[in-house]
Design a protein around this motif. Structure first.
Motif, PDB file in Angstrom:
ATOM      1  N   ALA A   8     -39.570  19.907   3.293  1.00  0.00           N
ATOM      2  CA  ALA A   8     -39.415  18.503   2.886  1.00  0.00           C
ATOM      3  C   ALA A   8     -39.132  17.601   4.086  1.00  0.00           C
ATOM      4  O   ALA A   8     -39.563  16.448   4.123  1.00  0.00           O
ATOM      5  CB  ALA A   8     -38.299  18.373   1.855  1.00  0.00           C
ATOM      6  N   ALA A   9     -38.417  18.131   5.081  1.00  0.00           N
ATOM      7  CA  ALA A   9     -38.098  17.342   6.271  1.00  0.00           C
ATOM      8  C   ALA A   9     -39.339  17.056   7.095  1.00  0.00           C
ATOM      9  O   ALA A   9     -39.391  16.073   7.837  1.00  0.00           O
ATOM     10  CB  ALA A   9     -37.055  18.071   7.123  1.00  0.00           C
ATOM     11  N   ASN A  11     -42.674  17.216   5.570  1.00  0.00           N
ATOM     12  CA  ASN A  11     -43.623  16.558   4.677  1.00  0.00           C
ATOM     13  C   ASN A  11     -43.370  15.062   4.521  1.00  0.00           C
ATOM     14  O   ASN A  11     -44.305  14.290   4.327  1.00  0.00           O
ATOM     15  CB  ASN A  11     -43.622  17.230   3.307  1.00  0.00           C
ATOM     16  N   CYS A  12     -42.107  14.643   4.622  1.00  0.00           N
ATOM     17  CA  CYS A  12     -41.804  13.214   4.429  1.00  0.00           C
ATOM     18  C   CYS A  12     -42.415  12.341   5.520  1.00  0.00           C
ATOM     19  O   CYS A  12     -42.544  11.132   5.350  1.00  0.00           O
ATOM     20  CB  CYS A  12     -40.301  12.989   4.329  1.00  0.00           C
ATOM     21  N   TRP A  13     -42.821  12.935   6.648  1.00  0.00           N
ATOM     22  CA  TRP A  13     -43.429  12.165   7.738  1.00  0.00           C
ATOM     23  C   TRP A  13     -44.947  12.161   7.683  1.00  0.00           C
ATOM     24  O   TRP A  13     -45.593  11.561   8.527  1.00  0.00           O
ATOM     25  CB  TRP A  13     -42.967  12.710   9.093  1.00  0.00           C
ATOM     26  N   ASP A  15     -48.646  11.329   5.934  1.00  0.00           N
ATOM     27  CA  ASP A  15     -49.245  10.320   5.059  1.00  0.00           C
ATOM     28  C   ASP A  15     -49.626  10.881   3.699  1.00  0.00           C
ATOM     29  O   ASP A  15     -49.429  10.235   2.684  1.00  0.00           O
ATOM     30  CB  ASP A  15     -50.503   9.717   5.721  1.00  0.00           C
ATOM     31  N   GLY A  17     -48.268  13.311   2.160  1.00  0.00           N
ATOM     32  CA  GLY A  17     -47.130  13.863   1.453  1.00  0.00           C
ATOM     33  C   GLY A  17     -46.892  15.348   1.642  1.00  0.00           C
ATOM     34  O   GLY A  17     -45.967  15.908   1.083  1.00  0.00           O
ATOM     35  N   GLY A  18     -47.683  16.020   2.434  1.00  0.00           N
ATOM     36  CA  GLY A  18     -47.441  17.435   2.656  1.00  0.00           C
ATOM     37  C   GLY A  18     -48.584  18.115   3.374  1.00  0.00           C
ATOM     38  O   GLY A  18     -49.633  17.536   3.593  1.00  0.00           O
ATOM     39  N   ARG A  64     -34.148  15.785  13.503  1.00  0.00           N
ATOM     40  CA  ARG A  64     -35.121  14.903  12.846  1.00  0.00           C
ATOM     41  C   ARG A  64     -36.325  14.645  13.749  1.00  0.00           C
ATOM     42  O   ARG A  64     -37.458  14.621  13.286  1.00  0.00           O
ATOM     43  CB  ARG A  64     -34.464  13.579  12.450  1.00  0.00           C
ATOM     44  N   ALA A  71     -44.342  17.989  12.303  1.00  0.00           N
ATOM     45  CA  ALA A  71     -45.287  17.369  11.365  1.00  0.00           C
ATOM     46  C   ALA A  71     -46.549  16.930  12.088  1.00  0.00           C
ATOM     47  O   ALA A  71     -47.672  17.183  11.623  1.00  0.00           O
ATOM     48  CB  ALA A  71     -44.632  16.183  10.658  1.00  0.00           C
TER      49      ALA A  71
END
Length: 196
Positions: A8-9, A11-13, A15, A17-18, A64, A71
């Motif tokens: 999730a950390a 995928n949130c970056w 476009d 979504g994953g 982060r 990502a």
């Protein structure tokens, strides 16, 4: 230091979504040598070993940044068959040359060592390692400098051994890459961690 990053950390970056974790993406994730991620991991390890003011927040911010870099790396991996990468013997020759003392090799020297044109080497290296050969050379020199700074050698000796024109040019390059001067880095390594 083992660093686990939840999906999730990452995928949130992205476009879309994953990431679709194909075999190719999973395989590429086993040996990530991208200089930005490597720098994040080294900085995180340094912060864990030698915590200071705001360490918890700084470690979270570095983690982060690492998630963003992962990502970007995963998104850049194409879905087609792996092509254009360098053979393992060429990558090994490059690494052997990079770890020799003295000035760093030129692109032409590395290309000749691999029996390729500079353009073929540049494209092949990026396809194999996910970063430019110039970034990799710079990161390798900084990693070598860090190892030398753990020895009794003087900073001047280290600078010349690594092929820098002067101790000041070494200090500038080291500070730009790590955020601290060689002397500060050495002092942090030698000072025992605070235990309260």
């Amino acid at each position: 230091v083992i660093c686990e990053i939840p999906a999730a950390a990452i995928n949130c970056w992205l476009d879309d979504g994953g990431i679709d974790w194909t075999d190719r993406r999973l395989a590429a994730g086993l040996d990530i040598t991208h200089p930005h991620m490597r720098a994040c991991l080294l900085r995180l390890a340094d912060e864990v070993r030698h915590p200071g003011s705001g360490s918890a927040i700084l470690a979270e911010l570095i983690a982060r940044q690492l998630a963003i870099e992962v990502a970007r790396y995963c998104q850049a991996i194409g879905e087609g068959p792996v092509s254009g990468g360098l053979s393992s013997w060429r990558l090994r020759r490059i690494e052997e040359r990079l770890h020799m003392l003295g000035p760093p090799p030129t692109l032409g020297e590395l290309a000749a060592l691999c029996n390729l044109s500079p353009r073929q080497l540049t494209r092949g290296f990026r396809a194999s390692r996910g970063c430019s050969i110039g970034d990799h050379i710079a990161q390798t020199r900084i990693d070598m400098a860090k190892r030398h700074l753990a020895t009794p050698q003087s900073i001047k000796e280290i600078a010349f051994a690594l092929g820098f024109a002067s101790p000041s040019s070494f200090a500038y390059a080291f500070r730009r890459a790590t955020g601290s001067t060689p002397r500060q880095f050495r002092q942090r390594r030698l000072s025992p961690p605070f235990s309260g």
